[in-house]
Design an enzyme around this catalytic site. Structure first.
Site, PDB file in Angstrom:
ATOM      1  N   ARG A   1      34.935  48.834  37.075  1.00 46.95           N
ATOM      2  CA  ARG A   1      34.376  48.063  38.044  1.00 46.95           C
ATOM      3  C   ARG A   1      33.744  48.644  39.142  1.00 46.95           C
ATOM      4  O   ARG A   1      34.058  49.844  39.379  1.00 46.95           O
ATOM      5  CB  ARG A   1      35.322  46.813  38.297  1.00 46.95           C
ATOM      6  CG  ARG A   1      35.896  46.244  37.334  1.00 46.95           C
ATOM      7  CD  ARG A   1      36.513  44.911  37.856  1.00 46.95           C
ATOM      8  NE  ARG A   1      37.315  44.296  36.759  1.00 46.95           N
ATOM      9  CZ  ARG A   1      36.897  43.258  35.905  1.00 46.95           C
ATOM     10  NH1 ARG A   1      35.551  42.875  35.969  1.00 46.95           N
ATOM     11  NH2 ARG A   1      37.456  42.756  35.125  1.00 46.95           N
TER      12      ARG A   1
ATOM     13  N   GLY B   1      28.290  40.118  36.322  1.00 44.69           N
ATOM     14  CA  GLY B   1      28.403  41.518  37.350  1.00 44.69           C
ATOM     15  C   GLY B   1      27.494  42.367  36.661  1.00 44.69           C
ATOM     16  O   GLY B   1      26.252  42.889  37.249  1.00 44.69           O
TER      17      GLY B   1
ATOM     18  N   ASP C   1      35.821  35.454  29.277  1.00 45.85           N
ATOM     19  CA  ASP C   1      35.950  34.119  29.885  1.00 45.85           C
ATOM     20  C   ASP C   1      35.034  33.044  29.539  1.00 45.85           C
ATOM     21  O   ASP C   1      35.083  31.879  29.717  1.00 45.85           O
ATOM     22  CB  ASP C   1      35.780  34.425  31.518  1.00 45.85           C
ATOM     23  CG  ASP C   1      36.979  35.026  32.136  1.00 45.85           C
ATOM     24  OD1 ASP C   1      37.994  35.286  31.324  1.00 45.85           O
ATOM     25  OD2 ASP C   1      36.776  35.264  33.405  1.00 45.85           O
TER      26      ASP C   1
ATOM     27  N   MET D   1      43.659  34.179  30.183  1.00 41.55           N
ATOM     28  CA  MET D   1      42.460  34.457  31.073  1.00 41.55           C
ATOM     29  C   MET D   1      41.406  33.517  31.388  1.00 41.55           C
ATOM     30  O   MET D   1      41.469  32.185  30.912  1.00 41.55           O
ATOM     31  CB  MET D   1      41.696  35.655  30.683  1.00 41.55           C
ATOM     32  CG  MET D   1      42.874  36.791  30.921  1.00 41.55           C
ATOM     33  SD  MET D   1      41.823  38.529  30.605  1.00 41.55           S
ATOM     34  CE  MET D   1      42.856  39.466  31.398  1.00 41.55           C
TER      35      MET D   1
ATOM     36  N   ARG E   1      38.879  33.629  35.146  1.00 43.43           N
ATOM     37  CA  ARG E   1      39.147  33.765  36.264  1.00 43.43           C
ATOM     38  C   ARG E   1      38.523  32.333  37.086  1.00 43.43           C
ATOM     39  O   ARG E   1      39.019  31.913  37.998  1.00 43.43           O
ATOM     40  CB  ARG E   1      38.221  34.991  36.703  1.00 43.43           C
ATOM     41  CG  ARG E   1      38.345  35.539  38.267  1.00 43.43           C
ATOM     42  CD  ARG E   1      37.614  36.331  38.564  1.00 43.43           C
ATOM     43  NE  ARG E   1      37.789  37.760  38.157  1.00 43.43           N
ATOM     44  CZ  ARG E   1      37.138  38.535  37.594  1.00 43.43           C
ATOM     45  NH1 ARG E   1      35.949  38.306  37.202  1.00 43.43           N
ATOM     46  NH2 ARG E   1      37.511  39.868  37.189  1.00 43.43           N
TER      47      ARG E   1
ATOM     48  N   ILE F   1      45.767  39.980  24.688  1.00 45.25           N
ATOM     49  CA  ILE F   1      44.575  39.146  24.194  1.00 45.25           C
ATOM     50  C   ILE F   1      43.421  39.781  24.297  1.00 45.25           C
ATOM     51  O   ILE F   1      42.660  40.070  23.323  1.00 45.25           O
ATOM     52  CB  ILE F   1      44.666  37.772  24.772  1.00 45.25           C
ATOM     53  CG1 ILE F   1      45.610  36.972  24.219  1.00 45.25           C
ATOM     54  CG2 ILE F   1      43.232  37.157  24.458  1.00 45.25           C
ATOM     55  CD1 ILE F   1      45.842  35.482  24.788  1.00 45.25           C
TER      56      ILE F   1
HETATM   57  N1  LIG Z   1      25.359  41.928  42.238  1.00 48.51           N
HETATM   58  C1  LIG Z   1      25.577  43.290  41.735  1.00 48.51           C
HETATM   59  N2  LIG Z   1      24.468  44.231  41.516  1.00 48.51           N
HETATM   60  C2  LIG Z   1      24.745  45.169  41.025  1.00 48.51           C
HETATM   61  N3  LIG Z   1      25.734  45.572  40.253  1.00 48.51           N
HETATM   62  C3  LIG Z   1      26.619  44.918  40.267  1.00 48.51           C
HETATM   63  C4  LIG Z   1      26.599  43.305  40.913  1.00 48.51           C
HETATM   64  N4  LIG Z   1      27.767  42.795  40.635  1.00 48.51           N
HETATM   65  C5  LIG Z   1      28.645  43.484  39.958  1.00 48.51           C
HETATM   66  N5  LIG Z   1      28.060  44.704  39.631  1.00 48.51           N
HETATM   67  C6  LIG Z   1      28.313  45.910  38.738  1.00 48.51           C
HETATM   68  O1  LIG Z   1      28.552  45.359  37.493  1.00 48.51           O
HETATM   69  C7  LIG Z   1      29.642  46.070  36.973  1.00 48.51           C
HETATM   70  C8  LIG Z   1      30.656  45.002  36.178  1.00 48.51           C
HETATM   71  O2  LIG Z   1      30.928  43.912  37.166  1.00 48.51           O
HETATM   72  P1  LIG Z   1      32.201  43.087  36.952  1.00 48.51           P
HETATM   73  O3  LIG Z   1      31.936  41.983  38.036  1.00 48.51           O
HETATM   74  O4  LIG Z   1      33.348  43.914  37.268  1.00 48.51           O
HETATM   75  O5  LIG Z   1      32.420  42.761  35.583  1.00 48.51           O
HETATM   76  P2  LIG Z   1      31.561  41.671  34.493  1.00 48.51           P
HETATM   77  O6  LIG Z   1      30.210  42.496  34.225  1.00 48.51           O
HETATM   78  O7  LIG Z   1      32.381  41.792  33.428  1.00 48.51           O
HETATM   79  O8  LIG Z   1      31.527  40.403  35.251  1.00 48.51           O
HETATM   80  C9  LIG Z   1      30.620  46.745  37.857  1.00 48.51           C
HETATM   81  O9  LIG Z   1      30.064  48.243  37.777  1.00 48.51           O
HETATM   82  C10 LIG Z   1      29.600  46.188  39.313  1.00 48.51           C
HETATM   83  O10 LIG Z   1      29.709  47.265  40.595  1.00 48.51           O
HETATM   84  O1  LIG Z   2      42.431  43.257  35.900  1.00 50.70           O
HETATM   85  P1  LIG Z   2      41.290  43.413  35.544  1.00 50.70           P
HETATM   86  O2  LIG Z   2      40.715  44.516  34.747  1.00 50.70           O
HETATM   87  O3  LIG Z   2      40.436  43.532  36.796  1.00 50.70           O
HETATM   88  O4  LIG Z   2      40.611  42.138  34.836  1.00 50.70           O
HETATM   89  C1  LIG Z   2      41.029  40.684  35.175  1.00 50.70           C
HETATM   90  C2  LIG Z   2      39.864  39.859  34.793  1.00 50.70           C
HETATM   91  O5  LIG Z   2      38.990  40.236  33.729  1.00 50.70           O
HETATM   92  C3  LIG Z   2      38.555  39.048  33.235  1.00 50.70           C
HETATM   93  O6  LIG Z   2      39.310  39.368  31.779  1.00 50.70           O
HETATM   94  C4  LIG Z   2      37.241  39.319  32.588  1.00 50.70           C
HETATM   95  O7  LIG Z   2      36.671  39.323  33.843  1.00 50.70           O
HETATM   96  P2  LIG Z   2      35.037  39.981  33.632  1.00 50.70           P
HETATM   97  O8  LIG Z   2      34.247  39.075  32.831  1.00 50.70           O
HETATM   98  O9  LIG Z   2      34.603  40.191  35.379  1.00 50.70           O
HETATM   99  O10 LIG Z   2      35.293  41.578  33.027  1.00 50.70           O
HETATM  100  C5  LIG Z   2      38.949  38.070  33.820  1.00 50.70           C
HETATM  101  O11 LIG Z   2      39.585  37.025  32.852  1.00 50.70           O
HETATM  102  C6  LIG Z   2      40.425  38.591  34.609  1.00 50.70           C
HETATM  103  O12 LIG Z   2      40.540  37.944  35.673  1.00 50.70           O
HETATM  104 MG   LIG Z   3      32.589  38.584  35.434  1.00 49.67          MG
END
Ligand SMILES: Nc1ncnc2c1ncn2[C@@H]1O[C@H](COP(=O)(O)OP(=O)(O)O)[C@@H](O)[C@H]1O
Ligand SMILES: O=P(O)(O)OC[C@H]1O[C@](O)(COP(=O)(O)O)[C@@H](O)[C@@H]1O
Ligand SMILES: [Mg+2]
Length: 496
Positions: free
Chosen positions: A168, A195, A224, A267, A269, A381
């Protein structure tokens, strides 16, 4: 948004209007900003596996409707470009230098997508240079890379997690694009959640600003199921299936003791899809609590009253709670403003909190001993390999992603819409999160299967209805006015 004749085009949206209210929300193409690109015939036409397939190539005008339930006089509405191989491609095999990165939390199926990207590039298009970026976005500028071959990825779909690692935070657009440019990468496959897709969109914009011939492609990952537009995300089915093991254990434990309560945290969020589907699948769950449906503990219609009734009637009960549920109840008691490295809210453990509340309540108010067993299988899971149907889904997603990039499309997420593979512009994927709509039929089905209270006091029900009405009005406006494109998925559950 500037309109030219029938076409509306800006850096965010590429919209084509057709007859009877038809709208195509198209994805960018390399030729939109680079002129005089050479094209080549698709090597798949000489591939013995596909040579017998009639109409193997997708017609240039094929699109997929976002909304399939229509009325006689409905406008045709929003469409997305259909995914699949094109007759002409924009990259020669020996010119392609692809890379793959996985970001965000784990999800069953990540390794299958990686495997199928590598094998698809090699076997369908003869591409030999595929680089794995280690450790998520920051891996572009601070980690080693792996040369990915079909041999290397052969068995990885049988393992959970991601062989590339993930993280992340650490998204630095210019450092990432510098790295892409320095390494001569021209196809970037980015697997991740909301993200990640936002990050992918920023990379695409920067690549375009620099005028690079680089296709930037997103593959949606989220356990999720919080990504909008798509039918569901890969790994979701596997997660729901694996959740059954925890729910079964909770049921066995609760049945075996007097006043037994089995509590399972799953899970989710910001949305309760896993909890909702795991509950519907199990039939052993008496109460499902999700973030979208606020609940309360005390008084008539509250959780304590319902627990009392279940214990009196059946002697035991099973509760499933999504990790994001009831956070507003906890936030009063605990400091809850912490964020993770990506800016996501760090949640309090609602499972532990509610377990304690239930125990305290029944020992104090009813002088009753409750045998409550709390099971938190969340990371177990998330870490499993994907099941058979998710494996098929991952394969189709990966192959669709490749066909699009080879055909010169860029700035898109590959996704399933109404059972068809499509290319969806990034802005549509990132503009909002998918949530369970509690005024929808699916939540009603759940309530009638568990017989739990809705926890809606009449005032809330009216507010929910108003919210729903507002959405419907927006949709109606949307159908009449294509300049105001809102999300239609609000009123439909993403998983049927
Ligand atoms: N608004 C954004 N602009 C650019 N990068 C982002 C943004 N939001 C999240 N990211 C990057 O995307 C990656 C994954 O985001 P995260 O929220 O942790 O997981 P997910 O993609 O599963 O939702 C991270 O490396 C984060 O820095
Ligand atoms: O402890 P971590 O690795 O930050 O992940 C917890 C979160 O990741 C998830 O499994 C998935 O979240 P993302 O889709 O942002 O990766 C959520 O359900 C949970 O809250
Ligand atoms: Mg996410």
């Amino acid at each position: 948004m500037a309109a030219t004749g029938n076409n509306i085009d800006n850096s965010n949206a590429k919209i084509v209007l057709g007859d009877a209210g038809y709208v195509l929300e198209d994805v960018p193409h390399l030729s939109d900003y680079i002129s005089d690109l050479s094209t080549y015939s698709n090597p798949l036409q000489d591939n013995p596996a596909y040579s017998v397939v009639k109409q193997y190539f997708v017609h240039v005008d094929d699109t997929v409707p976002q909304k399939v339930v229509v009325h006689k006089n409905s406008p045709r509405g929003i469409h997305f470009r259909r995914a699949g191989p094109r007759q002409r491609i924009y990259f020669k095999a020996d010119e392609v230098h692809a890379c793959i990165v996985t970001c965000g939390g784990l999800c069953p199926g990540l390794n299958t997508v990686i495997r199928e990207l590598v094998c698809g590039l090699y076997n369908m298009y003869g591409v030999k240079k595929v680089l794995g970026i280690e450790g998520g976005y920051r891996g572009f500028y601070s980690k080693n890379t792996i040369h990915l071959t079909p041999k290397f990825v052969n068995d990885i779909h049988k393992r959970g997690g991601t062989v590339l690692g993930t993280s992340r935070g650490g998204h630095d657009t210019s450092k990432i694009v510098d790295s892409i440019q320095d390494r001569g990468i021209n196809q970037v496959y980015i697997i991740g959640g909301d993200g990640t897709q936002r990050g992918a969109s920023a990379i695409y914009e920067e690549v375009r600003r620099r005028g690079l011939k680089v296709a930037v492609v997103g593959i949606p990952k989220t356990i999720d199921n919080d990504i909008p537009i798509i039918d569901k995300s890969f790994g979701f089915d596997s997660a729901v299936e694996e959740a059954q093991r925890a729910i079964n254990a909770a049921h066995v434990e609760s049945e075996s003791m007097e006043n037994g309560i089995g509590l399972v945290k799953l899970m989710g969020r910001y949305c309760g899809f896993i909890a909702m589907y795991a509950t519907l699948a199990s039939r052993d769950v008496d109460c499902c609590l999700i973030p979208e449906s606020p609940f309360y503990l005390e008084g008539p219609g509250g959780l304590y009253e319902y627990i009392s009734r279940c214990l009196k009637d059946n002697g035991h009960m099973v509760i499933v709670i999504a990790e994001g549920a009831g956070q507003e109840l906890l936030s009063g008691s605990i400091d809850s403003d912490k964020l993770d490295a990506s800016g996501n809210k760090l949640l309090q453990d609602v499972g532990l909190w509610i377990s304690q509340k239930i125990k305290d309540h029944f020992s104090k108010a009813h002088k009753m001993t409750i045998n409550l067993k709390y099971i938190d299988p969340t990371y177990m899971i998330r870490a499993i390999p994907s099941n058979a149907s998710d494996n098929v889904y991952c394969t189709l997603l990966a192959q669709s992603a490749i066909h699009g990039a080879m055909a010169g499309y860029t700035g898109y997420t590959s996704g399933l819409v109404n059972g068809r593979q499509t290319y969806i512009p990034f802005y549509r994927i990132t503009e909002k999160q998918n949530k369970v709509v509690i005024t929808d039929r699916m939540w009603a089905r759940l309530l009638s299967s568990t017989n739990q209270p809705s926890f809606l006091i009449p005032k809330d029900a009216v507010a929910e209805e108003l919210k729903e009405e507002e959405t419907t009005n927006k949709l109606d406006n949307n159908n009449n006015n294509t300049n105001n494109i809102e999300d239609e998925t609000m009123s439909k559950p993403s998983v049927m």
